[in-house]
Design a protein around this motif. Structure first.
Motif, PDB file in Angstrom:
ATOM      1  N   TRP A  59     -10.934  -6.051  -8.033  1.00 45.74           N
ATOM      2  CA  TRP A  59     -11.519  -5.104  -7.089  1.00 45.74           C
ATOM      3  C   TRP A  59     -12.797  -4.564  -7.699  1.00 45.74           C
ATOM      4  O   TRP A  59     -13.005  -4.580  -8.880  1.00 45.74           O
ATOM      5  CB  TRP A  59     -10.545  -3.981  -6.775  1.00 45.74           C
ATOM      6  CG  TRP A  59      -9.954  -3.383  -8.010  1.00 45.74           C
ATOM      7  CD1 TRP A  59     -10.424  -2.357  -8.731  1.00 45.74           C
ATOM      8  CD2 TRP A  59      -8.769  -3.827  -8.705  1.00 45.74           C
ATOM      9  NE1 TRP A  59      -9.641  -2.116  -9.813  1.00 45.74           N
ATOM     10  CE2 TRP A  59      -8.621  -3.007  -9.818  1.00 45.74           C
ATOM     11  CE3 TRP A  59      -7.859  -4.833  -8.468  1.00 45.74           C
ATOM     12  CZ2 TRP A  59      -7.577  -3.150 -10.707  1.00 45.74           C
ATOM     13  CZ3 TRP A  59      -6.813  -4.977  -9.369  1.00 45.74           C
ATOM     14  CH2 TRP A  59      -6.690  -4.127 -10.455  1.00 45.74           C
ATOM     15  N   GLY A  70      -2.633  -4.814  -7.271  1.00 45.31           N
ATOM     16  CA  GLY A  70      -1.899  -4.348  -8.440  1.00 45.31           C
ATOM     17  C   GLY A  70      -0.755  -5.281  -8.787  1.00 45.31           C
ATOM     18  O   GLY A  70      -0.531  -5.595  -9.964  1.00 45.31           O
ATOM     19  N   ASP A  91       2.180   1.397  -3.615  1.00 52.34           N
ATOM     20  CA  ASP A  91       1.112   1.641  -4.575  1.00 52.34           C
ATOM     21  C   ASP A  91      -0.172   1.895  -3.791  1.00 52.34           C
ATOM     22  O   ASP A  91      -0.918   0.960  -3.486  1.00 52.34           O
ATOM     23  CB  ASP A  91       0.952   0.435  -5.502  1.00 52.34           C
ATOM     24  CG  ASP A  91      -0.069   0.658  -6.596  1.00 52.34           C
ATOM     25  OD1 ASP A  91      -0.655   1.757  -6.670  1.00 52.34           O
ATOM     26  OD2 ASP A  91      -0.281  -0.278  -7.396  1.00 52.34           O
ATOM     27  N   CYS A 119      -2.280  -8.528 -10.215  1.00 51.45           N
ATOM     28  CA  CYS A 119      -2.761  -8.306 -11.575  1.00 51.45           C
ATOM     29  C   CYS A 119      -1.601  -8.263 -12.557  1.00 51.45           C
ATOM     30  O   CYS A 119      -1.671  -8.848 -13.649  1.00 51.45           O
ATOM     31  CB  CYS A 119      -3.567  -7.019 -11.627  1.00 51.45           C
ATOM     32  SG  CYS A 119      -4.378  -6.727 -13.201  1.00 51.45           S
ATOM     33  N   GLN A 120      -0.530  -7.602 -12.195  1.00 49.07           N
ATOM     34  CA  GLN A 120       0.632  -7.515 -13.063  1.00 49.07           C
ATOM     35  C   GLN A 120       1.269  -8.892 -13.254  1.00 49.07           C
ATOM     36  O   GLN A 120       1.667  -9.249 -14.363  1.00 49.07           O
ATOM     37  CB  GLN A 120       1.647  -6.538 -12.473  1.00 49.07           C
ATOM     38  CG  GLN A 120       2.787  -6.219 -13.409  1.00 49.07           C
ATOM     39  CD  GLN A 120       3.625  -5.059 -12.894  1.00 49.07           C
ATOM     40  OE1 GLN A 120       3.426  -4.574 -11.801  1.00 49.07           O
ATOM     41  NE2 GLN A 120       4.577  -4.643 -13.690  1.00 49.07           N
ATOM     42  N   ARG A 137       0.829  -1.220   0.000  1.00 48.83           N
ATOM     43  CA  ARG A 137       0.000   0.000   0.000  1.00 48.83           C
ATOM     44  C   ARG A 137       0.856   1.260   0.000  1.00 48.83           C
ATOM     45  O   ARG A 137       0.487   2.262  -0.605  1.00 48.83           O
ATOM     46  CB  ARG A 137      -0.928   0.027   1.210  1.00 48.83           C
ATOM     47  CG  ARG A 137      -2.088  -0.865   1.101  1.00 48.83           C
ATOM     48  CD  ARG A 137      -3.198  -0.192   0.338  1.00 48.83           C
ATOM     49  NE  ARG A 137      -4.177  -1.210  -0.010  1.00 48.83           N
ATOM     50  CZ  ARG A 137      -5.015  -1.131  -1.012  1.00 48.83           C
ATOM     51  NH1 ARG A 137      -5.017  -0.073  -1.776  1.00 48.83           N
ATOM     52  NH2 ARG A 137      -5.851  -2.085  -1.267  1.00 48.83           N
ATOM     53  N   TYR A 169      -3.762   0.455  -5.622  1.00 53.64           N
ATOM     54  CA  TYR A 169      -4.051  -0.967  -5.810  1.00 53.64           C
ATOM     55  C   TYR A 169      -3.429  -1.883  -4.755  1.00 53.64           C
ATOM     56  O   TYR A 169      -3.930  -2.975  -4.514  1.00 53.64           O
ATOM     57  CB  TYR A 169      -3.599  -1.420  -7.195  1.00 53.64           C
ATOM     58  CG  TYR A 169      -4.349  -0.739  -8.303  1.00 53.64           C
ATOM     59  CD1 TYR A 169      -5.700  -0.961  -8.487  1.00 53.64           C
ATOM     60  CD2 TYR A 169      -3.702   0.141  -9.152  1.00 53.64           C
ATOM     61  CE1 TYR A 169      -6.399  -0.327  -9.496  1.00 53.64           C
ATOM     62  CE2 TYR A 169      -4.391   0.777 -10.171  1.00 53.64           C
ATOM     63  CZ  TYR A 169      -5.735   0.534 -10.338  1.00 53.64           C
ATOM     64  OH  TYR A 169      -6.419   1.155 -11.335  1.00 53.64           O
TER      65      TYR A 169
END
Length: 181
Positions: free
Chosen positions: A180, A100, A93, A103-104, A90, A96
């Motif tokens: 999300w 994040g 980023d 997802c990447q 957090r 996300y």
């Protein structure tokens, strides 16, 4: 000593040495007294104050304490490690966080699967061209289909064909759901 507190013996003019207990990192940062029943002491040692500081910035001390009191003792260390990991994500980023990164990584997996399928298709293509050149009688079309299914599973071929547009650019598959809401 127990609960992550360190004891230091100091010599004074009295015959008995005094024992000074160093508070855990959480109590030190919160500027409160660290007692024997401190819930945070086993998980935030005085030698690593940044661990608590990051978790405290994101979740807050009272939420960390509430969470630790609600879960069984054998799961608390994993919960603290998860909170610290999420807090680090957090802070790196803020939008996300861990999602994040996940997802990447999933995008990277899809790209690597696509690259693998292309390489397997090229191998199959070269084998088929080699068959045409040698004109071997023992390589039947049924065997080619079986070989193709081993090299490139049909499900992956279907996913690949739906993931490419006419100009061969990879687009996001329609069946992927967001992490999300």
């Amino acid at each position: 000593m127990a609960n992550g507190k360190t004891a230091v013996a100091t010599t004074t003019s009295s015959p008995r040495p005094e024992v000074v207990i160093s508070p855990c990192a959480a109590c030190k940062i919160l500027r409160r007294r660290c007692d024997e029943n401190c819930v945070l002491a086993p998980y935030f040692p005085p030698s690593d104050p940044m661990k608590f500081l990051m978790a405290h910035k994101v979740f807050g001390a009272s939420n960390i304490i509430k969470l630790l009191q609600r879960i069984p003792e054998n799961q608390r260390e994993d919960a603290v490690n998860s909170m610290v990991y999420e807090a680090n994500a957090r802070l790196r980023d803020p939008v996300y966080g861990c999602a994040g990164a996940i997802c990447q990584l999933q995008k990277q997996v899809i790209e690597l699967q696509t690259e693998l399928a292309k390489a397997q298709a090229q191998i199959l293509n070269m084998n088929m061209k080699s068959h045409e050149i040698t004109n071997s009688a023992d390589f039947f079309p049924a065997q080619m289909l079986q070989y193709q299914e081993i090299c490139v599973p049909q499900q992956l071929c279907d996913n690949l064909s739906s993931s490419f547009s006419d100009d061969n650019e990879l687009r996001v598959a329609d069946n992927l759901e967001p992490f999300w809401s």
